[in-house]
Write an enzyme that holds these catalytic residues in place. Sequence first.
Site, PDB file in Angstrom:
ATOM      1  N   LYS A  32       0.848  -1.212   0.000  1.00 22.13           N
ATOM      2  CA  LYS A  32       0.000   0.000   0.000  1.00 22.13           C
ATOM      3  C   LYS A  32       0.872   1.247   0.000  1.00 22.13           C
ATOM      4  CE  LYS A  32      -4.089  -2.013   0.251  1.00 22.13           C
ATOM      5  NZ  LYS A  32      -5.009  -1.962  -0.911  1.00 22.13           N
ATOM      6  N   ARG A  33       2.092   1.084  -0.480  1.00 23.77           N
ATOM      7  CA  ARG A  33       3.040   2.210  -0.620  1.00 23.77           C
ATOM      8  C   ARG A  33       3.256   2.916   0.721  1.00 23.77           C
ATOM      9  NH1 ARG A  33       2.725  -1.096  -4.237  1.00 23.77           N
ATOM     10  NH2 ARG A  33       2.438  -0.517  -6.435  1.00 23.77           N
ATOM     11  N   ALA A  69       3.031   6.985   0.992  1.00 24.76           N
ATOM     12  CA  ALA A  69       1.959   7.628   0.204  1.00 24.76           C
ATOM     13  C   ALA A  69       1.009   8.416   1.091  1.00 24.76           C
ATOM     14  CB  ALA A  69       1.199   6.570  -0.587  1.00 24.76           C
ATOM     15  N   LEU A  71      -1.494   9.530   4.309  1.00 30.14           N
ATOM     16  CA  LEU A  71      -2.663   8.970   4.994  1.00 30.14           C
ATOM     17  C   LEU A  71      -3.269   7.812   4.200  1.00 30.14           C
ATOM     18  CD1 LEU A  71      -5.248   9.279   6.905  1.00 30.14           C
ATOM     19  CD2 LEU A  71      -6.080  10.882   5.183  1.00 30.14           C
ATOM     20  N   LEU A  73      -6.109   6.638   2.740  1.00 31.55           N
ATOM     21  CA  LEU A  73      -7.317   7.422   2.437  1.00 31.55           C
ATOM     22  C   LEU A  73      -8.581   6.683   2.859  1.00 31.55           C
ATOM     23  CD1 LEU A  73      -5.991   8.828  -0.937  1.00 31.55           C
ATOM     24  CD2 LEU A  73      -6.477  10.171   1.109  1.00 31.55           C
ATOM     25  N   GLY A 116       0.661  12.854   4.337  1.00 35.34           N
ATOM     26  CA  GLY A 116       1.081  12.429   5.674  1.00 35.34           C
ATOM     27  C   GLY A 116       2.511  11.916   5.708  1.00 35.34           C
ATOM     28  N   GLU A 119       4.454  14.842   6.449  1.00 36.91           N
ATOM     29  CA  GLU A 119       4.195  15.230   7.847  1.00 36.91           C
ATOM     30  C   GLU A 119       5.034  14.384   8.803  1.00 36.91           C
ATOM     31  OE1 GLU A 119      -0.220  14.913   7.484  1.00 36.91           O
ATOM     32  OE2 GLU A 119      -0.175  17.018   8.098  1.00 36.91           O
ATOM     33  N   GLU A 139      -3.442  16.983  -0.893  1.00 32.15           N
ATOM     34  CA  GLU A 139      -4.711  17.068  -0.160  1.00 32.15           C
ATOM     35  C   GLU A 139      -5.778  17.823  -0.948  1.00 32.15           C
ATOM     36  OE1 GLU A 139      -1.764  17.217   1.183  1.00 32.15           O
ATOM     37  OE2 GLU A 139      -1.792  16.007   3.008  1.00 32.15           O
ATOM     38  N   ARG A 142      -7.503  15.727  -3.328  1.00 32.51           N
ATOM     39  CA  ARG A 142      -8.280  14.662  -2.661  1.00 32.51           C
ATOM     40  C   ARG A 142      -9.476  15.232  -1.898  1.00 32.51           C
ATOM     41  NH1 ARG A 142      -5.936  11.193  -5.659  1.00 32.51           N
ATOM     42  NH2 ARG A 142      -3.719  10.918  -5.287  1.00 32.51           N
TER      43      ARG A 142
HETATM   44  C1  1HE Z   1      -3.257   3.685  -1.023  1.00 31.59           C
HETATM   45  C2  1HE Z   1      -2.650   4.941  -0.852  1.00 31.59           C
HETATM   46  C3  1HE Z   1      -3.208   5.819   0.117  1.00 31.59           C
HETATM   47  C4  1HE Z   1      -1.584   3.878  -2.386  1.00 31.59           C
HETATM   48  N1  1HE Z   1      -4.271   5.393   0.814  1.00 31.59           N
HETATM   49  N2  1HE Z   1      -4.312   3.315  -0.297  1.00 31.59           N
HETATM   50  N3  1HE Z   1      -1.925  10.323  -0.498  1.00 31.59           N
HETATM   51  C5  1HE Z   1      -2.066  10.420  -1.829  1.00 31.59           C
HETATM   52  O1  1HE Z   1      -2.920  11.098  -2.361  1.00 31.59           O
HETATM   53  C6  1HE Z   1      -1.156   9.533  -2.645  1.00 31.59           C
HETATM   54  C7  1HE Z   1      -1.937   8.353  -3.167  1.00 31.59           C
HETATM   55  N4  1HE Z   1      -1.072   7.339  -3.773  1.00 31.59           N
HETATM   56  C8  1HE Z   1      -0.540   7.498  -5.019  1.00 31.59           C
HETATM   57  O2  1HE Z   1      -0.658   8.540  -5.664  1.00 31.59           O
HETATM   58  C9  1HE Z   1       0.202   6.326  -5.584  1.00 31.59           C
HETATM   59  O3  1HE Z   1      -0.190   5.179  -4.861  1.00 31.59           O
HETATM   60  C10 1HE Z   1       1.751   6.447  -5.522  1.00 31.59           C
HETATM   61  C11 1HE Z   1       2.210   7.501  -6.527  1.00 31.59           C
HETATM   62  C12 1HE Z   1       2.245   6.797  -4.129  1.00 31.59           C
HETATM   63  C13 1HE Z   1       2.363   5.073  -5.919  1.00 31.59           C
HETATM   64  O4  1HE Z   1       1.825   4.666  -7.173  1.00 31.59           O
HETATM   65  P1  1HE Z   1       1.938   3.132  -7.608  1.00 31.59           P
HETATM   66  O5  1HE Z   1       1.476   3.065  -9.022  1.00 31.59           O
HETATM   67  O6  1HE Z   1       3.292   2.613  -7.271  1.00 31.59           O
HETATM   68  O7  1HE Z   1       0.943   2.326  -6.635  1.00 31.59           O
HETATM   69  P2  1HE Z   1      -0.669   2.243  -6.671  1.00 31.59           P
HETATM   70  O8  1HE Z   1      -1.098   1.205  -7.669  1.00 31.59           O
HETATM   71  O9  1HE Z   1      -1.276   3.584  -6.816  1.00 31.59           O
HETATM   72  O10 1HE Z   1      -0.976   1.769  -5.190  1.00 31.59           O
HETATM   73  C14 1HE Z   1      -0.739   0.439  -4.757  1.00 31.59           C
HETATM   74  C15 1HE Z   1      -1.815   0.118  -3.756  1.00 31.59           C
HETATM   75  O11 1HE Z   1      -1.669   0.993  -2.635  1.00 31.59           O
HETATM   76  C16 1HE Z   1      -3.201   0.345  -4.296  1.00 31.59           C
HETATM   77  O12 1HE Z   1      -4.076  -0.554  -3.656  1.00 31.59           O
HETATM   78  P3  1HE Z   1      -4.525  -1.934  -4.397  1.00 31.59           P
HETATM   79  O13 1HE Z   1      -5.439  -2.574  -3.414  1.00 31.59           O
HETATM   80  O14 1HE Z   1      -5.192  -1.483  -5.671  1.00 31.59           O
HETATM   81  O15 1HE Z   1      -3.249  -2.691  -4.650  1.00 31.59           O
HETATM   82  C17 1HE Z   1      -3.521   1.758  -3.817  1.00 31.59           C
HETATM   83  O16 1HE Z   1      -4.924   1.986  -3.708  1.00 31.59           O
HETATM   84  C18 1HE Z   1      -2.886   1.728  -2.443  1.00 31.59           C
HETATM   85  N5  1HE Z   1      -2.569   3.060  -1.980  1.00 31.59           N
HETATM   86  N6  1HE Z   1      -1.619   5.028  -1.711  1.00 31.59           N
HETATM   87  C19 1HE Z   1      -4.808   4.174   0.591  1.00 31.59           C
HETATM   88  N7  1HE Z   1      -2.678   7.015   0.374  1.00 31.59           N
HETATM   89  C20 1HE Z   1      -3.276  13.137   8.338  1.00 31.59           C
HETATM   90  S1  1HE Z   1      -3.814  13.874   6.969  1.00 31.59           S
HETATM   91  C21 1HE Z   1      -2.720  13.485   5.701  1.00 31.59           C
HETATM   92  C22 1HE Z   1      -3.396  13.698   4.387  1.00 31.59           C
HETATM   93  C23 1HE Z   1      -2.707  12.947   3.299  1.00 31.59           C
HETATM   94  O17 1HE Z   1      -1.795  12.230   3.499  1.00 31.59           O
HETATM   95  S2  1HE Z   1      -3.359  13.234   1.753  1.00 31.59           S
HETATM   96  C24 1HE Z   1      -2.318  12.371   0.685  1.00 31.59           C
HETATM   97  C25 1HE Z   1      -2.792  10.983   0.440  1.00 31.59           C
END
Ligand code: 1HE
Length: 265
Positions: A32-33, A69, A71, A73, A116, A119, A139, A142
């Site tokens: 889940k990265r 990656a 929080l 989500l 996060g 953070e 954010e 999202r």
């Molecule tokens: C996740 C998450 C996540 C991956 N929550 N499940 N963070 C973001 O907006 C970043 C979201 N993630 C991404 O943009 C990409 O995953 C990456 C660029 C980091 C990596 O891409 P990639 O192609 O290597 O991986 P993927 O296919 O996108 O992800 C692999 C799996 O991890 C996949 O799940 P699967 O069940 O389909 O295998 C994704 O759904 C899962 N995954 N990132 C949940 N973030 C306290 S407040 C803080 C606020 C924030 O942090 S907002 C930023 C959130």
Amino acid sequence: MSPPAPLPDLPPSLRAERQGALALLRLARPEKRNALDEAMVRGIERFFTDLGEDVKAVVLHGEGEHFSAGLDLGDMIGLDVAARIAHSQTWHRAFAAMEFGRAPVIAVLHGAVVGGGIELAAAAHVRVAERSAYYALPEGSRGIYVGGGASVRLPRLIGTSRVMEMMLTGRTYDAEEGQAIGLSHYVVEPGAGLAKAIELARRVAENQPLTNFAVMQALPRIAEQDPASGYLMEALMSAIASGDAQAQQRLQDFLEKRAPKTVRR
Ligand code: 1HE
């Protein structure tokens, strides 16, 4: 010598190990990265709260292609406002336990260091970025807002204006740009971050414990105080640190030519 203190119980998504005076904490959810779910955040708090006294520095790193990656989500789905406030405060507690904990933390950043993930990195004391690292605050796209302390810690690192711009436009900074604006202290080749962080952590671990305490606990508070109170606090902290028997010994060692010089490295 007594054996190292046991490490706290952690969820499988966090792995901890000891290396002498160091403890290494690894985000271990690469599938889940290294997205941070509540179990991980609570585990981070437990790890730093229960750290043994013999741990002199911590290295924080992530498994797989990305540091984190951000929080998980999924954790934001279907909570009411009170539960969302509590969720954010859980992150605040965990990262404060790290920032104001017992031992300095050196973070190794690579791949995505986003939301996060930044953070978490911002609560570390030293950041080593591999060239693959990139930083973003997605954010805005999202539909959410930072909740793990970014509003407080990031403006201190890179300025409010840059944080605003990152959040509004979703812009990314690469490793070199991140170093230039203050997100990391070092940039190293891919795969070299952990070794560099361990080298730095060993150096940190050799400092007088009271100096490390002053740097972690007094310096950030002094920096937030009005100057007059800050100067007084600095004088008090300085007197306490240099009066310690270990400090006196280290000063004597230098004066009697037993200690290394401060040379360029
Ligand atoms: C996740 C998450 C996540 C991956 N929550 N499940 N963070 C973001 O907006 C970043 C979201 N993630 C991404 O943009 C990409 O995953 C990456 C660029 C980091 C990596 O891409 P990639 O192609 O290597 O991986 P993927 O296919 O996108 O992800 C692999 C799996 O991890 C996949 O799940 P699967 O069940 O389909 O295998 C994704 O759904 C899962 N995954 N990132 C949940 N973030 C306290 S407040 C803080 C606020 C924030 O942090 S907002 C930023 C959130």
